[in-house]
Design a protein around this motif. Structure first.
Motif, PDB file in Angstrom:
ATOM      1  N   CYS A 154       0.838  -1.139   0.067  1.00 24.56           N
ATOM      2  CA  CYS A 154      -0.207  -0.068   0.038  1.00 24.56           C
ATOM      3  C   CYS A 154       0.773   1.249   0.122  1.00 24.56           C
ATOM      4  N   TYR A 155       1.285   1.705  -1.222  1.00 27.06           N
ATOM      5  CA  TYR A 155       1.851   3.183  -1.198  1.00 27.06           C
ATOM      6  C   TYR A 155       0.899   4.261  -1.434  1.00 27.06           C
ATOM      7  N   LEU A 156       0.862   5.031  -0.274  1.00 26.65           N
ATOM      8  CA  LEU A 156       0.289   6.374  -0.178  1.00 26.65           C
ATOM      9  C   LEU A 156       0.943   7.434  -0.670  1.00 26.65           C
ATOM     10  N   LEU A 157       0.142   8.392  -1.412  1.00 21.81           N
ATOM     11  CA  LEU A 157       0.722   9.703  -1.810  1.00 21.81           C
ATOM     12  C   LEU A 157      -0.094  10.899  -1.280  1.00 21.81           C
ATOM     13  N   LEU A 158       0.874  11.970  -1.053  1.00 23.49           N
ATOM     14  CA  LEU A 158      -0.024  13.211  -0.849  1.00 23.49           C
ATOM     15  C   LEU A 158       0.775  14.053  -1.838  1.00 23.49           C
ATOM     16  N   ASP A 159      -0.098  14.730  -2.565  1.00 19.69           N
ATOM     17  CA  ASP A 159       0.209  15.603  -3.647  1.00 19.69           C
ATOM     18  C   ASP A 159       1.686  15.104  -4.437  1.00 19.69           C
ATOM     19  N   SER A 160       1.495  13.588  -4.828  1.00 26.10           N
ATOM     20  CA  SER A 160       2.617  13.004  -5.431  1.00 26.10           C
ATOM     21  C   SER A 160       3.713  12.607  -4.718  1.00 26.10           C
ATOM     22  N   ARG A 161       3.660  13.077  -3.199  1.00 23.69           N
ATOM     23  CA  ARG A 161       4.964  12.625  -2.450  1.00 23.69           C
ATOM     24  C   ARG A 161       4.477  11.353  -1.768  1.00 23.69           C
ATOM     25  N   PRO A 162       5.530  10.556  -1.497  1.00 23.19           N
ATOM     26  CA  PRO A 162       5.178   9.234  -0.683  1.00 23.19           C
ATOM     27  C   PRO A 162       5.197   9.489   0.898  1.00 23.19           C
ATOM     28  N   LEU A 163       4.117   8.796   1.317  1.00 26.92           N
ATOM     29  CA  LEU A 163       3.918   8.686   3.036  1.00 26.92           C
ATOM     30  C   LEU A 163       4.546   7.615   3.643  1.00 26.92           C
ATOM     31  N   GLN A 164       5.115   7.716   4.634  1.00 28.42           N
ATOM     32  CA  GLN A 164       5.748   6.579   5.346  1.00 28.42           C
ATOM     33  C   GLN A 164       4.711   5.870   6.290  1.00 28.42           C
ATOM     34  N   TRP A 165       4.759   4.427   6.221  1.00 23.23           N
ATOM     35  CA  TRP A 165       4.167   3.829   7.192  1.00 23.23           C
ATOM     36  C   TRP A 165       5.102   3.334   8.468  1.00 23.23           C
ATOM     37  N   VAL A 166       4.289   3.643   9.530  1.00 20.31           N
ATOM     38  CA  VAL A 166       5.334   3.641  10.885  1.00 20.31           C
ATOM     39  C   VAL A 166       4.548   2.668  11.685  1.00 20.31           C
ATOM     40  N   ASN A 167       5.281   2.140  12.804  1.00 22.70           N
ATOM     41  CA  ASN A 167       4.734   1.285  13.791  1.00 22.70           C
ATOM     42  C   ASN A 167       4.062   1.925  15.162  1.00 22.70           C
ATOM     43  N   LYS A 168       4.659   3.198  15.225  1.00 24.70           N
ATOM     44  CA  LYS A 168       3.815   3.862  16.378  1.00 24.70           C
ATOM     45  C   LYS A 168       3.713   5.449  15.913  1.00 24.70           C
ATOM     46  N   VAL A 169       2.955   6.201  16.663  1.00 19.86           N
ATOM     47  CA  VAL A 169       2.688   7.774  16.340  1.00 19.86           C
ATOM     48  C   VAL A 169       2.480   8.370  17.749  1.00 19.86           C
ATOM     49  N   LYS A 170       2.584   9.427  18.006  1.00 20.51           N
ATOM     50  CA  LYS A 170       2.483  10.081  19.148  1.00 20.51           C
ATOM     51  C   LYS A 170       1.517  11.456  18.603  1.00 20.51           C
ATOM     52  N   TYR A 171       0.216  11.153  19.198  1.00 25.40           N
ATOM     53  CA  TYR A 171      -0.979  12.143  18.928  1.00 25.40           C
ATOM     54  C   TYR A 171      -1.420  12.545  20.299  1.00 25.40           C
ATOM     55  N   LEU A 172      -1.315  13.914  20.329  1.00 20.47           N
ATOM     56  CA  LEU A 172      -1.843  14.783  21.531  1.00 20.47           C
ATOM     57  C   LEU A 172      -1.278  14.101  22.870  1.00 20.47           C
TER      58      LEU A 172
END
Length: 181
Positions: A154-172
């Motif tokens: 699953c390769y995701l793009l935002l305005d033709s720029r690739p996005l990275q998959w991660v195993n954890k994120v910090k949100y708020l």
């Protein structure tokens, strides 16, 4: 799947006239919008460099960082994005309730059950950003899978720029981990 997006300097980019039109579209009183317009029309700034203060210049976009009204005004500014995402048919639902996006100030979270749906939601965000001068930063945006492993294909793009998959994120301040049950 979850996409955590960073809207770079979003408070600084809110276009005043667009904000005022959006407020009027939501039946905010003309008097209050005129008050805000008067207040925002007087915003100025200057640059200090090497202890030298430059000439004042007018500011025609932004909601004030730290202003009491700023989070509410920015919410009105981006509310159409939520509507576009909800009406796209993509994203996550609980029953008939759309929960495909969560916004807190300039942090945008997208939730989708498929890569295709998540990509379409990213495209909607990019289109909205172009129209309303909001730049979503692909380098600071991250994807992860809740309740499963991140997909290999699953390769995701935002305005033709690739996005990275991660195993954890910090949100708020909360750590969210990818992975299976």
């Amino acid at each position: 799947m979850m996409m955590m997006m960073d809207a770079s300097k979003a408070f600084d980019k809110a276009l005043h006239n667009g904000l005022f039109l959006k407020l009027l579209d939501r039946n905010v009183s003309v008097e209050f919008v005129q008050l805000l317009r008067n207040w925002y029309s007087k915003l100025t700034a200057s640059v200090m460099w090497n202890n030298f203060l430059g000439v004042n210049f007018s500011i025609f976009c932004r909601v004030r960082q730290g202003g009491v009204l700023s989070p509410m005004l920015f919410s009105v500014y981006v509310d159409d994005l939520i509507r576009y995402l909800r009406h796209s048919g993509y994203g996550t639902y609980i029953g008939s309730q759309f929960i495909g996006t969560i916004l807190y100030a300039d942090d945008v979270t997208l939730l989708s059950g498929s890569c295709r749906g998540l990509q379409r939601m990213l495209d909607i965000c990019a289109e909205f950003g172009h129209k309303w001068d909001i730049c979503f930063n692909a380098k600071k945006s991250q994807a992860l899978t809740l309740g499963g492993h991140n997909p290999d294909n699953c390769y995701l793009l935002l305005d033709s720029r690739p996005l990275q998959w991660v195993n954890k994120v910090k949100y708020l301040g909360i750590h969210i981990l990818a992975g299976g049950v």
